[in-house]
Design a protein around this motif. Structure first.
Motif, short mmCIF file in Angstrom:
data_model
loop_
_atom_site.label_atom_id
_atom_site.label_comp_id
_atom_site.label_asym_id
_atom_site.label_seq_id
_atom_site.Cartn_x
_atom_site.Cartn_y
_atom_site.Cartn_z
N ASN A 122 7.80 -9.29 9.41
CA ASN A 122 6.62 -9.20 10.29
C ASN A 122 5.96 -10.58 10.29
OD1 ASN A 122 4.28 -9.41 8.44
ND2 ASN A 122 5.14 -7.53 7.54
N ASP B 122 9.20 -5.25 -1.18
CA ASP B 122 8.18 -4.56 -0.37
C ASP B 122 7.94 -3.11 -0.82
OD1 ASP B 122 7.15 -6.40 1.47
OD2 ASP B 122 8.79 -6.09 2.90
N PHE C 197 4.57 -1.27 -1.09
CA PHE C 197 3.87 -0.68 0.06
C PHE C 197 4.30 0.79 0.17
CE2 PHE C 197 3.91 -5.26 0.94
CZ PHE C 197 2.53 -5.46 0.92
N ASN D 293 5.21 3.88 3.19
CA ASN D 293 6.27 3.85 4.20
C ASN D 293 7.53 4.67 3.92
OD1 ASN D 293 5.53 0.35 4.40
ND2 ASN D 293 4.64 2.00 5.59
N ARG E 282 14.72 -2.95 3.30
CA ARG E 282 13.83 -1.96 2.68
C ARG E 282 14.49 -0.59 2.47
NH1 ARG E 282 7.69 -1.63 4.32
NH2 ARG E 282 7.82 -0.57 2.32
N GLY F 167 1.85 -8.73 4.86
CA GLY F 167 1.47 -7.91 6.01
C GLY F 167 1.00 -6.52 5.66
N CYS G 148 -1.63 0.59 3.18
CA CYS G 148 -0.18 0.45 2.93
C CYS G 148 0.19 0.59 1.47
CB CYS G 148 0.31 -0.94 3.33
SG CYS G 148 -0.06 -1.46 4.95
N1 ARG Z 1 6.27 -6.40 4.40
C1 ARG Z 1 6.16 -4.99 4.65
C2 ARG Z 1 6.89 -4.64 5.93
O1 ARG Z 1 6.86 -5.44 6.85
C3 ARG Z 1 4.73 -4.57 4.71
C4 ARG Z 1 4.54 -3.10 4.88
C5 ARG Z 1 3.11 -2.71 4.99
N2 ARG Z 1 2.95 -1.32 5.09
C6 ARG Z 1 2.28 -0.66 6.02
N3 ARG Z 1 2.16 0.63 5.92
N4 ARG Z 1 1.78 -1.26 7.07
O2 ARG Z 1 7.49 -3.62 6.06
#
Ligand code: ARG
Length: 299
Positions: free
Chosen positions: A42, A89, A92, A95, A118, A288, A293
């Motif tokens: 991102n 990551d 976070f 997700n 991921r 990000g 998150c």
């Molecule tokens: N670097 C991670 C990604 O791009 C950050 C995720 C952040 N999580 C969120 N729920 N926005 O996947």
């Protein structure tokens, strides 16, 4: 049911039934042992010269530990999954699944991550859910992308889900959430890559109030959001990017955890008599992500 218009969203609002808890009974977090920025998926992950950002590990651990203790002080039990090597990551924790009640048990519908880097995170969550007595589900559509609570935002206490799609989650997933599990869906198309998950640009504070980043949405999506919530609090362009301010989180509809470098949003919430807890997530903004998150809220 999938709602596709502002009128539909208003109708849904007027007929909504509250049949579940408004407060999560558990918060799930992943320890930041292996957190760093080692690839960019991102735009937040690179600096202005295009280099990957550098994380201060000690500082990240301190910020993460503070966030965890804020949840605990608010009376929310926190479960922790240990971070795994090679999965920077994984911290976070919003997700890797979408967790909800259905047919008398708590279900964890596993994510199907958009980026290869991921995908293995989900294995660790699956293990946690299996050993903790959750019903673990997989999407029937094994090809679809789905990033759990990053895009599927539940209106607390209801079966209404605002469903972000476009970058990390495919629209088709929401037909399955509706048909298979009885959710009412308001699909929201994302169109600005800085706001790649719905939780980066919409925070549902409670069933009446939402925080939004207006320019993250197509006009029709924004109209649906405005039709559903009585109160909309807009985040400035500056705070939405530099502080990911719309990644704030309310664990009870009244207290809101907000990134501390978003003074305008903090002021706007306080004016409306919310209790604000400023939280420093500067190390996680480098990848990000921010408050919303960093946890999975299990209702
Ligand atoms: N670097 C991670 C990604 O791009 C950050 C995720 C952040 N999580 C969120 N729920 N926005 O996947």
């Amino acid at each position: 049911m999938i709602v596709e218009s502002a009128q539909g969203a208003r109708g849904l609002r007027n007929s909504v039934t509250f049949n579940a808890d408004l407060i999560p009974h558990r918060i799930l977090m992943v320890s930041p042992d292996f957190y760093r920025v080692s690839y960019a998926i991102n735009p937040h992950m690179r600096d202005s010269s295009g280099k990957l950002k550098t994380v201060d590990k000690a500082n990240a651990l301190e910020q993460w530990t503070t966030l965890k203790s804020i949840f605990e002080k608010l009376g929310l039990p926190v479960s922790t999954i240990k971070g795994a090597p090679g999965l920077p990551d994984m911290v976070f924790a919003a997700n890797q699944a979408f967790v909800f009640h259905f047919d008398g048990t708590t279900h964890a519908l596993l994510a199907q991550m958009a980026h290869e880097a991921r995908r293995d995170e989900v294995i660790h969550f699956r293990k946690f859910f299996e050993t903790s007595g959750y019903t673990v589900d997989q999407l029937d559509n094994s090809q679809a992308k789905f990033e759990g609570h990053g895009d599927a935002l539940l209106v607390p206490g209801t079966k209404v889900v605002f469903g972000g799609h476009g970058f990390r989650t495919d629209y088709d997933v929401y037909a399955e959430l509706s048909d298979r599990f009885g959710f009412d869906i308001v699909p929201i198309q994302l169109q600005n890559e800085s706001f790649y998950h719905l939780d980066t640009c919409l925070s549902i504070i409670n069933p009446d109030c939402a925080v939004v980043v207006e320019n993250a949405f197509e006009p029709e999506g924004l109209k649906m959001i405005r039709s559903f919530f009585k109160t909309i609090i807009e985040v400035s362009d500056e705070e939405s990017r530099s502080a990911l301010a719309a990644n704030c989180f309310s664990p009870n509809g009244q207290t809101v955890l907000v990134e501390k470098s978003a003074p305008a949003l903090i002021g706007a919430l306080e004016t409306r008599e919310f209790e604000v807890i400023p939280v420093d997530t500067s190390e996680f903004l480098k990848a990000g992500g921010s408050i919303f998150c960093l946890k999975m809220a299990i209702f």
